[in-house]
Design a protein around this motif. Structure first.
Motif, PDB file in Angstrom:
ATOM      1  N   LEU A 272      45.204  63.120  -4.502  1.00 60.79           N
ATOM      2  CA  LEU A 272      45.992  64.329  -4.803  1.00 60.79           C
ATOM      3  C   LEU A 272      47.057  64.040  -5.863  1.00 60.79           C
ATOM      4  O   LEU A 272      47.447  64.934  -6.623  1.00 60.79           O
ATOM      5  CB  LEU A 272      46.627  64.874  -3.516  1.00 60.79           C
ATOM      6  N   ALA A 273      47.524  62.785  -5.921  1.00 59.49           N
ATOM      7  CA  ALA A 273      48.505  62.419  -6.961  1.00 59.49           C
ATOM      8  C   ALA A 273      47.822  62.256  -8.312  1.00 59.49           C
ATOM      9  O   ALA A 273      48.375  62.616  -9.356  1.00 59.49           O
ATOM     10  CB  ALA A 273      49.216  61.122  -6.562  1.00 59.49           C
ATOM     11  N   ARG A 274      46.604  61.727  -8.317  1.00 58.98           N
ATOM     12  CA  ARG A 274      45.885  61.511  -9.586  1.00 58.98           C
ATOM     13  C   ARG A 274      45.279  62.799 -10.122  1.00 58.98           C
ATOM     14  O   ARG A 274      45.096  62.935 -11.328  1.00 58.98           O
ATOM     15  CB  ARG A 274      44.720  60.513  -9.363  1.00 58.98           C
ATOM     16  N   ARG A 346      33.736  62.806  -9.194  1.00 60.83           N
ATOM     17  CA  ARG A 346      34.761  63.848  -9.214  1.00 60.83           C
ATOM     18  C   ARG A 346      35.262  64.082  -7.798  1.00 60.83           C
ATOM     19  O   ARG A 346      34.460  64.250  -6.875  1.00 60.83           O
ATOM     20  CB  ARG A 346      34.184  65.144  -9.779  1.00 60.83           C
ATOM     21  N   TYR A 347      36.593  64.093  -7.635  1.00 61.53           N
ATOM     22  CA  TYR A 347      37.201  64.423  -6.348  1.00 61.53           C
ATOM     23  C   TYR A 347      37.300  65.936  -6.240  1.00 61.53           C
ATOM     24  O   TYR A 347      38.041  66.566  -6.996  1.00 61.53           O
ATOM     25  CB  TYR A 347      38.585  63.776  -6.238  1.00 61.53           C
ATOM     26  N   ASP A 348      36.527  66.523  -5.321  1.00 60.30           N
ATOM     27  CA  ASP A 348      36.472  67.981  -5.212  1.00 60.30           C
ATOM     28  C   ASP A 348      36.663  68.388  -3.752  1.00 60.30           C
ATOM     29  O   ASP A 348      35.732  68.293  -2.947  1.00 60.30           O
ATOM     30  CB  ASP A 348      35.111  68.466  -5.726  1.00 60.30           C
ATOM     31  N   PRO A 349      37.880  68.846  -3.394  1.00 60.37           N
ATOM     32  CA  PRO A 349      38.145  69.190  -1.993  1.00 60.37           C
ATOM     33  C   PRO A 349      37.227  70.286  -1.469  1.00 60.37           C
ATOM     34  O   PRO A 349      37.133  70.476  -0.252  1.00 60.37           O
ATOM     35  CB  PRO A 349      39.594  69.685  -2.010  1.00 60.37           C
ATOM     36  N   GLU A 350      36.548  71.003  -2.348  1.00 63.75           N
ATOM     37  CA  GLU A 350      35.661  72.074  -1.886  1.00 63.75           C
ATOM     38  C   GLU A 350      34.200  71.642  -1.858  1.00 63.75           C
ATOM     39  O   GLU A 350      33.308  72.466  -1.655  1.00 63.75           O
ATOM     40  CB  GLU A 350      35.879  73.331  -2.729  1.00 63.75           C
ATOM     41  N   ARG A 351      33.975  70.352  -2.060  1.00 64.18           N
ATOM     42  CA  ARG A 351      32.610  69.837  -2.040  1.00 64.18           C
ATOM     43  C   ARG A 351      32.024  69.926  -0.623  1.00 64.18           C
ATOM     44  O   ARG A 351      32.727  69.769   0.367  1.00 64.18           O
ATOM     45  CB  ARG A 351      32.622  68.369  -2.488  1.00 64.18           C
ATOM     46  N   GLN A 352      30.719  70.144  -0.541  1.00 60.29           N
ATOM     47  CA  GLN A 352      29.989  70.075   0.728  1.00 60.29           C
ATOM     48  C   GLN A 352      29.742  68.578   1.015  1.00 60.29           C
ATOM     49  O   GLN A 352      28.860  67.974   0.420  1.00 60.29           O
ATOM     50  CB  GLN A 352      28.684  70.851   0.567  1.00 60.29           C
ATOM     51  N   THR A 353      30.556  67.993   1.887  1.00 59.07           N
ATOM     52  CA  THR A 353      30.500  66.535   2.080  1.00 59.07           C
ATOM     53  C   THR A 353      29.621  66.104   3.258  1.00 59.07           C
ATOM     54  O   THR A 353      29.502  64.910   3.519  1.00 59.07           O
ATOM     55  CB  THR A 353      31.911  65.967   2.339  1.00 59.07           C
ATOM     56  N   VAL A 354      29.030  67.081   3.964  1.00 63.15           N
ATOM     57  CA  VAL A 354      28.242  66.727   5.154  1.00 63.15           C
ATOM     58  C   VAL A 354      27.201  65.666   4.791  1.00 63.15           C
ATOM     59  O   VAL A 354      26.505  65.790   3.795  1.00 63.15           O
ATOM     60  CB  VAL A 354      27.521  67.963   5.733  1.00 63.15           C
ATOM     61  N   GLY A 355      27.148  64.627   5.604  1.00 61.58           N
ATOM     62  CA  GLY A 355      26.169  63.574   5.379  1.00 61.58           C
ATOM     63  C   GLY A 355      26.723  62.353   4.672  1.00 61.58           C
ATOM     64  O   GLY A 355      26.027  61.346   4.549  1.00 61.58           O
ATOM     65  N   HIS A 356      27.988  62.408   4.222  1.00 63.21           N
ATOM     66  CA  HIS A 356      28.542  61.193   3.606  1.00 63.21           C
ATOM     67  C   HIS A 356      28.626  60.100   4.669  1.00 63.21           C
ATOM     68  O   HIS A 356      28.680  60.385   5.871  1.00 63.21           O
ATOM     69  CB  HIS A 356      29.901  61.466   2.952  1.00 63.21           C
ATOM     70  N   ALA A 391      53.860  63.050  -8.084  1.00 60.53           N
ATOM     71  CA  ALA A 391      53.690  62.308  -9.338  1.00 60.53           C
ATOM     72  C   ALA A 391      53.750  60.811  -9.066  1.00 60.53           C
ATOM     73  O   ALA A 391      54.585  60.347  -8.279  1.00 60.53           O
ATOM     74  CB  ALA A 391      54.781  62.702 -10.322  1.00 60.53           C
ATOM     75  N   ILE A 392      52.849  60.067  -9.698  1.00 59.18           N
ATOM     76  CA  ILE A 392      52.874  58.601  -9.592  1.00 59.18           C
ATOM     77  C   ILE A 392      53.924  58.096 -10.577  1.00 59.18           C
ATOM     78  O   ILE A 392      53.871  58.398 -11.768  1.00 59.18           O
ATOM     79  CB  ILE A 392      51.484  58.005  -9.895  1.00 59.18           C
ATOM     80  N   THR A 393      54.904  57.332 -10.069  1.00 57.52           N
ATOM     81  CA  THR A 393      56.057  56.982 -10.904  1.00 57.52           C
ATOM     82  C   THR A 393      56.294  55.478 -10.976  1.00 57.52           C
ATOM     83  O   THR A 393      57.424  55.024 -11.177  1.00 57.52           O
ATOM     84  CB  THR A 393      57.327  57.685 -10.370  1.00 57.52           C
TER      85      THR A 393
END
Lengths: 417, 107
Positions: A272-274, A346-356, A391-393
């Motif tokens: 979420l920071a990146r 790609r980091y996608d919070p709305e991705r269908q992740t079932v099965g990871h 923010a990463i600081t």
């Protein structure tokens, strides 16, 4: 029968030389998934492993490995052929004495596994999670207020570690004294799954005080009533497990229940920071908190690898792995296999992740996954409600572990919403 | 292929032709159906693929395992006599025409 590849001796100090040839005919790669080079950037090596073939030979450690989603999933779901009872690290319990008494659940096979597994599954069931949700949510909101007041802090120690430490030991029913042993104990246990490298050696050399404390906490008299620990001992009262087994099952909870969620929450915060755009989407739709955590588990795979041992000659993708051989599963590589995932990097919070396979799959799939999700959901939900930006600081520093992927330091500054 | 009808809490319904041998959960999530979460991926751990089987069908399905029964107690939505976990129902030709309703929430 083809001779089994020999696991390296734990005392040998040096890895066996790279041969370039696999006894089974699997493509050989001279890469070390237990090296700082790998810890800093596993993705390039993951790709090489996936592209080399459905099964590869790691000449450095004389072991077969699978890195594609289909094969990792298949190995995880065939416990009769790929057993856990000979250890889920490189060390083969048929040839070497385990560094600690074997886990009754992680390092067990059916039918014995089913009995201990059922106990932990009940202790950590969906119904139990319902009773914890409100307490965990309040703790996450309190921590978020503290962090907003500080503005700048280390998101590893002050958030990813602080939150699970504020809820998990109490949920188990641990006494307050000595809780600082928990993370070092887990760190060493996860290092011990690796090969006999410096990380493993150092872990075992420094293990004694942490092991002593953890084993003492597993005893019934040290566990508060109403917690997970006491619930495990009550299962022994009902005859579901023996009274000798109960402390070892509590140990499983202490080994696998904290550092893993620390790295899961750490992974989510780092994502979420990146990726501010992903954080903005979460803020716009706080109901995504649980999915945002799940996608971080896929994306970073806090548990990177586990081993199995073959119980017979078995063919994978045209290669026959001999009976009694260790097979390394790259969960992190499977979770980014383009054969299975669209745009996997790609980091996608709305991705269908079932099965990871970030929590594994099949009979050994993480028994504490609901607890991990609950912690992740309430923590990300609290941040999304009150924080405008992360923010990463400062310099981001990786923590090196033979199994766990996570950070040592993540300096961040929060902007209030 | 076997046709199964899923009815959302708001009454919308969708019929899917599912491959025999897969689970109801796999078929539904594979078709992108909303309302089934299946966090654990079908490992009978999470109770987030909860469905209510149409009364007419409830007695025609293989019975629940003890594991499924215990998990249903922890489901987010109300448990009814017709509650099942869709990951534990295997699609077979004799389920053709099965109707299931989805609960108002899974988490």
């Amino acid at each position: 029968m083809t001779p089994s590849p020999r696991a390296p001796e734990p005392t040998s100090g040096l890895p066996p030389p790279a041969s370039g040839l696999s006894p089974s005919g699997a493509p050989a790669l001279d890469v070390d998934p237990f090296s700082t080079e790998f810890f800093e950037d596993p993705h390039r090596i993951h790709e090489a492993l996936r592209e080399a073939g459905p099964v590869v030979w790691l000449s450095r450690w004389s072991v077969h490995a699978v890195a594609r989603y289909a094969e990792v999933h298949a190995v995880l779901n065939d416990p009769a052929t790929f057993c856990s009872g000979r250890g889920v690290g490189l060390s083969d319990f048929a040839r070497e004495t385990p560094w600690r008494p074997k886990s009754l659940i992680l390092e067990a096979d059916p039918p014995e596994h089913g009995r201990t597994r059922a106990v932990l599954a009940r202790v950590l069931s969906p119904g139990v999670m319902k009773t914890l949700r409100e307490r965990f949510r309040v703790a996450a909101e309190a921590l978020t207020e503290d962090l907003l007041a500080r503005r700048s802090f280390d998101a590893v120690s002050d958030l990813a570690e602080a939150f699970p430490l504020s809820v998990f030991p109490d949920a188990v029913g641990l006494q307050r004294e000595g809780r600082e042993h928990l993370l070092p104990y887990a760190g060493l246990a996860f290092n011990a799954f690796g090969p006999p490298n410096e990380l493993r050696r150092r872990a075992l050399e420094t293990a004694a005080p942490h092991v002593d404390w953890v084993m003492a906490q597993c005893q019934r008299q040290n566990l508060a009533p109403g917690g997970f620990g006491a619930a495990i001992h009550e299962a022994a009262d009902r005859g579901e497990i023996t009274h000798d087994e109960a402390p070892l099952l509590v140990r499983s909870l202490l080994t696998a229940g904290l550092d893993t969620t620390v790295n899961g929450i750490g992974a989510a915060i780092y994502c979420l920071a990146r990726f501010p755009e992903a954080f903005a989407r979460l803020r716009g739709k706080p109901a995504l908190a649980r999915a945002a955590f799940e996608e971080a588990v896929r994306f970073e795979s806090p548990v990177q690898t586990f081993f199995r041992t073959t119980t017979r000659d078995v063919e994978i993708g045209g290669v026959t792995i001999p009976d009694g051989a260790k097979v390394l599963m790259f969960l992190g590589a499977a979770n980014r296999d383009p054969r299975r995932w669209q745009d996997p990097a790609r980091y996608d919070p709305e991705r269908q992740t079932v099965g990871h396979v970030g929590f594994g799959s099949g009979i050994h799939m993480c028994v504490g996954q609901l607890l991990a999700r609950l912690e992740g959901e309430v923590m990300l939900g609290a941040l999304a409600a009150r924080v405008g930006a992360i923010a990463i600081t400062g310099p981001v520093v990786r923590r090196y572990n033979n199994t766990l992927r996570g950070l040592e330091r993540l300096p961040v500054t929060l902007t209030p919403a | 292929m076997t046709t199964i009808t899923f009815i959302q809490p708001d009454g919308r319904s969708r019929s899917l032709a599912l491959a025999d041998g897969t689970s109801l959960m796999q078929g539904a999530t594979g078709a992108g159906l909303d309302g089934i979460v299946a966090e654990c991926g079908g490992n009978a751990m999470c109770a987030t693929c909860h469905v209510y089987v149409d009364e007419a069908w409830a007695g025609r399905l293989p019975p629940r395992s003890d594991e499924e029964d215990a998990l249903l107690d922890g489901a987010a939505a109300e448990r009814l006599p017709t509650s099942r976990l869709s990951c534990q129902i295997t699609v077979t030709p004799d389920l053709d025409g099965l109707v299931v309703r989805l609960p108002d929430r899974q988490i």
